[in-house]
Design a protein around this motif. Sequence first.
Motif, short mmCIF file in Angstrom:
data_model
loop_
_atom_site.label_atom_id
_atom_site.label_comp_id
_atom_site.label_asym_id
_atom_site.label_seq_id
_atom_site.Cartn_x
_atom_site.Cartn_y
_atom_site.Cartn_z
N THR A 183 0.80 -1.22 0.00
CA THR A 183 0.00 0.00 0.00
C THR A 183 0.84 1.27 0.00
N GLU A 184 2.14 1.15 0.16
CA GLU A 184 3.02 2.32 0.20
C GLU A 184 4.20 2.10 -0.74
N ASP A 185 5.02 3.14 -0.93
CA ASP A 185 6.08 3.10 -1.92
C ASP A 185 7.42 2.61 -1.38
N GLU A 186 7.55 2.41 -0.08
CA GLU A 186 8.86 2.04 0.45
C GLU A 186 9.14 0.54 0.24
N PHE A 187 10.40 0.16 0.47
CA PHE A 187 10.86 -1.20 0.19
C PHE A 187 10.07 -2.24 0.98
N ASN A 188 9.64 -3.28 0.29
CA ASN A 188 9.00 -4.44 0.91
C ASN A 188 9.72 -5.71 0.45
N TYR A 189 9.64 -6.73 1.29
CA TYR A 189 10.26 -8.01 0.98
C TYR A 189 9.24 -9.11 1.22
N ALA A 190 8.99 -9.93 0.18
CA ALA A 190 8.03 -11.02 0.30
C ALA A 190 8.66 -12.32 -0.16
N ASN A 191 8.61 -13.32 0.69
CA ASN A 191 9.09 -14.67 0.38
C ASN A 191 7.96 -15.62 0.76
N SER A 192 7.29 -16.20 -0.23
CA SER A 192 6.11 -17.01 0.06
C SER A 192 6.23 -18.39 -0.58
N LEU A 193 5.70 -19.37 0.11
CA LEU A 193 5.65 -20.75 -0.37
C LEU A 193 4.21 -21.25 -0.30
N ILE A 194 3.77 -21.88 -1.38
CA ILE A 194 2.45 -22.53 -1.39
C ILE A 194 2.65 -23.99 -1.80
N LYS A 195 2.28 -24.91 -0.91
CA LYS A 195 2.24 -26.33 -1.23
C LYS A 195 0.81 -26.72 -1.55
N ILE A 196 0.63 -27.46 -2.63
CA ILE A 196 -0.70 -27.89 -3.05
C ILE A 196 -0.70 -29.41 -3.17
N TYR A 197 -1.58 -30.05 -2.42
CA TYR A 197 -1.71 -31.51 -2.52
C TYR A 197 -3.11 -31.83 -3.00
N ALA A 198 -3.21 -32.36 -4.21
CA ALA A 198 -4.50 -32.65 -4.83
C ALA A 198 -4.74 -34.15 -4.79
N GLN A 199 -5.67 -34.57 -3.94
CA GLN A 199 -5.97 -35.99 -3.83
C GLN A 199 -6.80 -36.46 -5.03
N ARG A 200 -7.08 -37.73 -5.06
CA ARG A 200 -7.74 -38.39 -6.18
C ARG A 200 -9.03 -37.66 -6.60
N ASN A 201 -9.13 -37.39 -7.90
CA ASN A 201 -10.33 -36.82 -8.51
C ASN A 201 -10.70 -35.44 -7.94
N SER A 202 -9.73 -34.72 -7.45
CA SER A 202 -10.00 -33.35 -6.97
C SER A 202 -9.56 -32.35 -8.03
N GLN A 203 -10.05 -31.12 -7.89
CA GLN A 203 -9.60 -30.04 -8.77
C GLN A 203 -9.43 -28.78 -7.94
N VAL A 204 -8.27 -28.16 -8.04
CA VAL A 204 -8.01 -26.92 -7.33
C VAL A 204 -7.41 -25.91 -8.30
N ASN A 205 -7.99 -24.72 -8.30
CA ASN A 205 -7.51 -23.61 -9.13
C ASN A 205 -6.87 -22.59 -8.20
N VAL A 206 -5.59 -22.33 -8.40
CA VAL A 206 -4.86 -21.40 -7.55
C VAL A 206 -4.39 -20.23 -8.40
N VAL A 207 -4.74 -19.02 -7.98
CA VAL A 207 -4.34 -17.80 -8.68
C VAL A 207 -3.53 -16.94 -7.71
N VAL A 208 -2.29 -16.66 -8.06
CA VAL A 208 -1.43 -15.79 -7.26
C VAL A 208 -1.22 -14.50 -8.04
N ILE A 209 -1.59 -13.36 -7.43
CA ILE A 209 -1.47 -12.06 -8.09
C ILE A 209 -0.48 -11.22 -7.29
N GLN A 210 0.60 -10.80 -7.94
CA GLN A 210 1.67 -10.06 -7.29
C GLN A 210 1.68 -8.63 -7.81
N THR A 211 1.34 -7.67 -6.94
CA THR A 211 1.31 -6.25 -7.31
C THR A 211 2.05 -5.41 -6.27
N LEU A 212 3.17 -5.88 -5.79
CA LEU A 212 3.98 -5.11 -4.85
C LEU A 212 4.53 -3.86 -5.54
#
Length: 363
Positions: free
Chosen positions: A135-164
């Motif tokens: 939300t501001e102009d000063e320096f930011n640092y982001a380190n993110s991890l997403i683990k996704i485990y999709a079991q049998r016959n599942s469907q997951v849609n993951v959208v990551v939007i980066q606007t730093l």
Amino acid sequence: MSLQLTNLNEIPVKTFRWLGINNVSLKDVEVPTITEFKQNFESVDTELYNLDFSSKNFPKVLDFERETYGVSEGVLDQVNKEANSSFYLNIKKSVLEPIIVNYKLDSKSSTLVANNFILAEEGSTATVIVNLDSTEDEFNYANSLIKIYAQRNSQVNVVVIQTLNSSSVNLTSSVSILEEDAKVNYSFIDLGSLNSLSSYYSYLNGENSNSNLDSLYIGEGKKIIDINYSLIQRGKSTLGIINSKGALLDESKKIFRGTLDFKRGASGSIGKEEEYVMLLSPKARNSSIPLLLCREDDVQGEHAASAGKIDEDTLFYLMSRGLSLEESKKLLILAHFTPIINNLPESLREDLINSIEEKLKNV
């Protein structure tokens, strides 16, 4: 000893060192001390899904411990040891409305180290949207991890939007493991930060599993974009698709590494990857390395990467119909992104188009 941002996004099979594409280092970036992330989140507990903002209930999936993924071992080690925010999403049934997690960085919460886990139970479906914004102009640092485990016959849609903001550093690591008949659609929309590194590994272990990756990015100013995507196909009759589209302005630089890796036993599998970037400045720099690795005979693999400028004939045609030069360029660039935008949830499309148009205002 603080984290050193060197030898990041290592290519699976190295090429000539003098090309400078085997990895990337951000030697001029000093990783800040990780401080408290003060944003408040509300957990959700329903019969459809549970969203818990904590890592204490993460399921132990040994497959993740055996696999390679992430921007680097050091970056993942920081996530495991210094995470200041986490969520665990357990999808139990079909969820119609998108599940949204908004990370807002500001002067009080300028560092984010996020350790996140998504579990899609057998037969479940859901769409998950993760926003990384400042939300501001000063320096930011982001380190993110997403683990996704999709079991049998599942469907997951993951959208990551980066606007730093344009002075920030973003490191996004994601990994998915798919069981039989599972499907994961992963989209990474990269519109912000000064240095943006993204890594996505998808392991198609189950028969008939399906992994689709859409990547959309815009480089402006002196932004560095570094991409490393790998689809590892192990199960029979799997389908893996990488589709990446971008635009580079000003003095921005981008490296794309896309790998389709057919392992022994992946008979009947299909893999496709395509990357195309529009070069909108003579000072922009692009490198694209599509890789196809294969240890199985009965597979189909296609890979392609290309770069080009706006077509002058099409531009002239649009201007002859009354559009200005700027309007014509924007229209062609948006048309370039349309296939990926149309794959996103409808609720995101208008805001995303507005954000892209804002980025292209000086084209």
